[in-house]
Scaffold this motif. Structure first.
Motif, short mmCIF file in Angstrom:
data_model
loop_
_atom_site.label_atom_id
_atom_site.label_comp_id
_atom_site.label_asym_id
_atom_site.label_seq_id
_atom_site.Cartn_x
_atom_site.Cartn_y
_atom_site.Cartn_z
N GLN A 40 -10.06 16.73 8.44
CA GLN A 40 -8.97 17.21 7.59
C GLN A 40 -7.91 17.94 8.40
O GLN A 40 -6.71 17.71 8.23
N ARG A 41 -8.35 18.80 9.33
CA ARG A 41 -7.39 19.52 10.18
C ARG A 41 -6.59 18.55 11.04
O ARG A 41 -5.37 18.71 11.21
N ALA A 42 -7.26 17.53 11.58
CA ALA A 42 -6.58 16.56 12.44
C ALA A 42 -5.54 15.77 11.67
O ALA A 42 -4.42 15.57 12.13
N VAL A 43 -5.91 15.31 10.46
CA VAL A 43 -4.97 14.53 9.65
C VAL A 43 -3.78 15.39 9.24
O VAL A 43 -2.62 14.96 9.35
N MET A 44 -4.04 16.61 8.78
CA MET A 44 -2.95 17.48 8.35
C MET A 44 -2.04 17.85 9.52
O MET A 44 -0.82 17.98 9.35
N HIS A 45 -2.62 18.02 10.70
CA HIS A 45 -1.81 18.29 11.90
C HIS A 45 -0.86 17.13 12.19
O HIS A 45 0.33 17.33 12.46
N ASN A 46 -1.39 15.90 12.12
CA ASN A 46 -0.57 14.73 12.38
C ASN A 46 0.50 14.53 11.31
O ASN A 46 1.62 14.11 11.61
N VAL A 47 0.16 14.82 10.07
CA VAL A 47 1.13 14.72 8.98
C VAL A 47 2.30 15.68 9.22
O VAL A 47 3.47 15.31 9.08
N ALA A 48 1.97 16.92 9.61
CA ALA A 48 3.01 17.91 9.88
C ALA A 48 3.83 17.51 11.11
O ALA A 48 5.06 17.66 11.13
N GLU A 52 5.59 13.96 7.66
CA GLU A 52 5.27 13.03 6.59
C GLU A 52 5.01 13.78 5.28
O GLU A 52 4.89 15.00 5.25
N HIS A 53 4.92 13.02 4.21
CA HIS A 53 4.63 13.56 2.89
C HIS A 53 3.16 13.27 2.57
O HIS A 53 2.78 12.11 2.42
N TYR A 54 2.35 14.33 2.46
CA TYR A 54 0.92 14.13 2.18
C TYR A 54 0.70 13.82 0.70
O TYR A 54 1.25 14.49 -0.18
N MET A 55 -0.12 12.81 0.43
CA MET A 55 -0.42 12.42 -0.94
C MET A 55 -1.87 12.74 -1.28
O MET A 55 -2.78 12.34 -0.56
N THR A 56 -2.09 13.44 -2.38
CA THR A 56 -3.45 13.69 -2.85
C THR A 56 -3.98 12.42 -3.53
O THR A 56 -3.20 11.52 -3.87
N TYR A 57 -5.26 12.39 -3.75
CA TYR A 57 -5.90 11.20 -4.35
C TYR A 57 -5.28 10.86 -5.70
O TYR A 57 -5.00 9.69 -5.98
N SER A 58 -5.03 11.87 -6.53
CA SER A 58 -4.51 11.62 -7.88
C SER A 58 -3.08 11.07 -7.86
O SER A 58 -2.65 10.44 -8.83
N HIS A 59 -2.35 11.31 -6.77
CA HIS A 59 -0.98 10.83 -6.67
C HIS A 59 -0.88 9.45 -6.02
O HIS A 59 0.20 8.85 -5.99
N ILE A 60 -1.97 8.95 -5.49
CA ILE A 60 -1.99 7.61 -4.91
C ILE A 60 -2.16 6.60 -6.04
O ILE A 60 -3.11 6.69 -6.81
N PRO A 61 -1.24 5.65 -6.20
CA PRO A 61 -1.34 4.69 -7.31
C PRO A 61 -2.70 3.98 -7.34
O PRO A 61 -3.23 3.58 -6.30
N ALA A 62 -3.24 3.84 -8.53
CA ALA A 62 -4.56 3.23 -8.70
C ALA A 62 -4.59 1.80 -8.17
O ALA A 62 -5.62 1.36 -7.63
N VAL A 63 -3.50 1.07 -8.32
CA VAL A 63 -3.45 -0.30 -7.82
C VAL A 63 -3.68 -0.33 -6.31
O VAL A 63 -4.44 -1.16 -5.80
N PHE A 64 -3.04 0.59 -5.62
CA PHE A 64 -3.22 0.65 -4.16
C PHE A 64 -4.65 1.04 -3.81
O PHE A 64 -5.25 0.44 -2.91
N ARG A 65 -5.19 2.04 -4.50
CA ARG A 65 -6.57 2.46 -4.22
C ARG A 65 -7.53 1.29 -4.40
O ARG A 65 -8.38 1.02 -3.55
N ASN A 66 -7.39 0.60 -5.53
CA ASN A 66 -8.29 -0.52 -5.81
C ASN A 66 -8.13 -1.64 -4.79
O ASN A 66 -9.12 -2.26 -4.37
N ALA A 67 -6.88 -1.91 -4.41
CA ALA A 67 -6.62 -2.98 -3.45
C ALA A 67 -7.23 -2.67 -2.08
O ALA A 67 -7.85 -3.53 -1.45
N MET A 68 -7.07 -1.43 -1.63
CA MET A 68 -7.61 -1.04 -0.32
C MET A 68 -9.13 -1.08 -0.31
O MET A 68 -9.75 -1.58 0.64
N ILE A 69 -9.74 -0.55 -1.36
CA ILE A 69 -11.20 -0.51 -1.41
C ILE A 69 -11.78 -1.91 -1.51
O ILE A 69 -12.77 -2.24 -0.84
N ALA A 70 -11.18 -2.76 -2.33
CA ALA A 70 -11.67 -4.14 -2.48
C ALA A 70 -11.54 -4.92 -1.19
O ALA A 70 -12.35 -5.81 -0.91
N THR A 71 -10.56 -4.58 -0.37
CA THR A 71 -10.29 -5.32 0.85
C THR A 71 -11.01 -4.74 2.07
O THR A 71 -11.55 -5.47 2.90
#
Length: 237
Positions: A40-48, A52-71
């Motif tokens: 988490q610290r590494a990702v947040m460091h790179n985002v800063a 970049e704009h950090y997206m929480t899970y609830s803000h990530i569109p469900a279509v994208f989540r489903n597509a990534m997990i299925a693939t």
């Protein structure tokens, strides 16, 4: 009957051994080496660092989540950070070729690659990657893991993370993208330079079709819905 009893005892012994090993790993990662926090610290460091704009899970569109997990990792919500079947398949296919285990990486393992260790083509690297992936499983929830992953992975064209990718390719925020555009983005991290729609739109569309078929195979959408999504307009920036 003797053989059956032996098989039952063997299965029980293996199950107990696995339970003990995972129990000890859980305590180790919780008390001595919290890999989840390190990632988490590494990702947040790179985002800063990349502004970049950090997206929480609830803000990530469900279509994208489903597509990534299925693939990328169809058993993401049930696996312990690693896919034993995929790992064994990789050993059988690749270890005799060049001493490196290729493939078999879950979303959690890919997150490790994109945060705290450098990807090297060696078996010790692959073992470390799997070890840390189990540590993330022990210390992070699945939604937290996916959010970190979606903000860390590279989409090509200099874009890291979903929000940056949406702006780079479409000039929009992820919430403004249609399902066609989101499923296209979901196919890019596999080979960002090859599937870059600015350069290879035909290949990006072919990859999108594979993503949609994965979603159909996983029971997330119907074939009719897949076709409708594929024909939604793709408006590149």
């Amino acid at each position: 009957m003797r053989l059956l009893k032996w098989l039952i005892r063997t299965v029980v012994f293996i199950a107990l051994a696995v339970a003990v090993i995972f129990g000890l790993l859980f305590l180790y990662f919780r008390i001595f080496n919290n890999v989840g926090q390190r990632v988490q610290r590494a990702v947040m460091h790179n985002v800063a660092l990349r502004h970049e704009h950090y997206m929480t899970y609830s803000h990530i569109p469900a279509v994208f989540r489903n597509a990534m997990i299925a693939t990328e990792d169809r058993r993401f919500f049930t696996d312990p950070g690693i896919d034993p079947i995929g790992i064994m398949r990789s050993f059988i296919v690749d270890v005799e070729k060049d001493g490196y285990v290729e493939g078999g990486s879950t979303i959690t393992q890919q997150l490790v690659d994109n945060s705290i260790i450098v990807h090297r083509k060696t078996i010790p690297y692959k073992i470390t990657q799997a070890f840390y992936a189990i540590g993330i499983y022990d210390t992070q929830s699945k939604p937290e893991t996916f959010a970190l992953y979606a903000n860390a992975i590279y989409f090509g064209a200099g874009a890291y993370g979903l929000y940056d990718a949406a702006e780079t390719y479409f000039g929009k925020t992820p919430s403004q993208l249609n399902a066609g555009e989101l499923t296209m983005l979901a196919g890019l991290p596999n080979l960002p330079s090859l599937f870059d729609p600015f350069i290879h739109l035909k290949l990006a569309r072919q990859r999108q079709a594979i993503v949609l078929q994965n979603m159909v195979d996983d029971g997330l959408i119907t074939s009719k819905q897949s076709l409708a999504i594929y024909h939604e307009p793709i408006r590149l920036k």
